[in-house]
Design an enzyme around this catalytic site. Structure first.
Site, PDB file in Angstrom:
ATOM      1  N   SER A 192     -71.234   0.652  15.127  1.00  0.00           N
ATOM      2  CA  SER A 192     -70.185   0.813  14.118  1.00  0.00           C
ATOM      3  C   SER A 192     -68.965  -0.011  14.557  1.00  0.00           C
ATOM      4  CB  SER A 192     -69.869   2.301  13.927  1.00  0.00           C
ATOM      5  OG  SER A 192     -69.104   2.522  12.770  1.00  0.00           O
ATOM      6  N   TRP A 193     -67.773   0.596  14.683  1.00  0.00           N
ATOM      7  CA  TRP A 193     -66.635  -0.133  15.229  1.00  0.00           C
ATOM      8  C   TRP A 193     -66.975  -0.676  16.618  1.00  0.00           C
ATOM      9  CZ3 TRP A 193     -62.396  -2.832  15.131  1.00  0.00           C
ATOM     10  CH2 TRP A 193     -61.593  -2.922  16.271  1.00  0.00           C
ATOM     11  N   HIS A 253     -76.199   5.825   8.856  1.00  0.00           N
ATOM     12  CA  HIS A 253     -75.315   5.147   9.797  1.00  0.00           C
ATOM     13  C   HIS A 253     -75.384   5.698  11.227  1.00  0.00           C
ATOM     14  CE1 HIS A 253     -71.840   2.741  10.954  1.00  0.00           C
ATOM     15  NE2 HIS A 253     -71.202   3.824  11.378  1.00  0.00           N
ATOM     16  N   ASP A 304     -77.569   2.930   5.094  1.00  0.00           N
ATOM     17  CA  ASP A 304     -76.249   3.146   5.688  1.00  0.00           C
ATOM     18  C   ASP A 304     -75.187   3.025   4.599  1.00  0.00           C
ATOM     19  OD1 ASP A 304     -73.846   3.039   7.125  1.00  0.00           O
ATOM     20  OD2 ASP A 304     -74.721   1.872   8.762  1.00  0.00           O
ATOM     21  N   GLY A 313     -65.535   4.207  15.812  1.00  0.00           N
ATOM     22  CA  GLY A 313     -64.251   4.677  15.309  1.00  0.00           C
ATOM     23  C   GLY A 313     -63.612   3.597  14.441  1.00  0.00           C
TER      24      GLY A 313
END
Length: 315
Positions: free
Chosen positions: A110-111, A294, A266, A43
């Site tokens: 990711s985050w 991604h 990505d 996120g």
């Protein structure tokens, strides 16, 4: 090719009061006597899914998942109050203390890779190993690449135009700051329209091969509301990190066994993020998913991630 472990259900679910009027959702799966592993979702604002449990052998792992402040099943949904990186790091420590876990493996994408790295750099003695996917270093250039007319918009100009078309006619500035102002403003209809467009733009960019089922699964109204508003909230505040914080503090985690998995194509978080992190961590192993973007569910990335969790068991 490694594939997901069978579906499992939690043996415990609860809300943990972490203060600041936040209660975060926590679940435990797998073998309570197994090696502890914490899954950190992306996120910000993404929340966990059932498939996130399936990267780990349920016979050998004590699997812990949680939804970060204001998203997923945590309460209050969508709250941005006291929602900053260091609060999330503190929440993770509260989970570890609550569950009486001495140290654990940490897995984030990711985050989630960002938060995993900040957590590990803050509490290096509590992390047995790291598996990181789709590296986001949270620098201005990383944010601008995707959301400020950077390289991603040149690769997917059609998706970007759909996002721009959703902005209020009065909004001539497509900046993150301007969109954030709409999403936290009084006009809830306009806020939701921008949030949905923001989330659809990002999720459309996540897979190498277009996958409308994947997009639909990730962009219901509730998911869009927390994902877009949380991401913009963090991005306008430089993710509440100092300049180049993650790379400059890699010496603190240089001793932690680390596997980095990153899609070669990505578009959300370009491959050079993973490369730069790998160079800062001489003991790390970098696995390029040569035919992936991604998303964690793309076959090559899934294969490398599950191989990494199998390797974690031997450390």
């Amino acid at each position: 090719m490694n594939d997901f472990y069978p579906e499992i259900t939690p043996f415990q679910e609860f809300l943990l009061d972490v203060g600041d009027d936040h209660q975060i959702y926590v679940e435990q799966c797998g073998n309570p006597q197994g090696q502890a592993v914490l899954f950190i979702h992306g996120g910000p604002g993404g929340g966990c899914s059932q498939n996130d449990r399936r990267f780990f052998d349920p016979q050998k792992y004590h699997i812990i998942l949680f939804d970060q402040r204001g998203c997923g099943r945590s309460k209050p949904h969508g709250s941005l109050n006291k929602n900053e990186t260091q609060y999330l790091v503190s929440d993770i420590e509260k989970i570890r203390t609550k569950l009486e876990i001495e140290n654990w493996h940490v897995f984030g994408g990711s985050w989630g890779s960002t938060l995993s790295l900040v957590y590990a750099q803050t509490h290096p003695d509590k992390v047995s190993s790291l598996v990181l996917r789709g590296i986001y270093l949270a620098r201005p250039e990383d944010t601008n690449w995707t959301f400020s007319g950077g390289g991603a918009t040149r690769l997917f100009p059609d998706y970007w135009q759909a996002y721009l078309d959703a902005l209020p006619q009065s909004q001539t500035d497509p900046s993150i700051k301007a969109s954030y102002a709409v999403m936290i403003g009084e006009d809830k209809e306009a806020a939701m329209k921008v949030a949905k467009a923001w989330a659809q733009w990002e999720i459309h960019c996540c897979t190498l091969i277009p996958d409308e089922a994947f997009v639909a699964d990730k962009t219901d109204d509730e998911s869009c509301w927390s994902l877009a508003r949380h991401e913009a909230h963090y991005m306008v505040n430089d993710c509440f990190l100092i300049e180049n914080q993650i790379l400059d503090n890699c010496d603190k985690i240089a001793h932690i066994p680390t596997v980095i998995v990153h899609g070669r194509y990505d578009v959300v978080c370009p491959f050079d993020n993973a490369w730069q992190l790998h160079k800062k961590l001489p003991l790390s192993e970098l696995k390029a998913s040569e035919n992936a973007g991604h998303a964690s569910v793309e076959p090559a990335t899934k294969h490398h991630l599950i191989a990494a969790t199998q390797k974690m068991l031997t450390l």
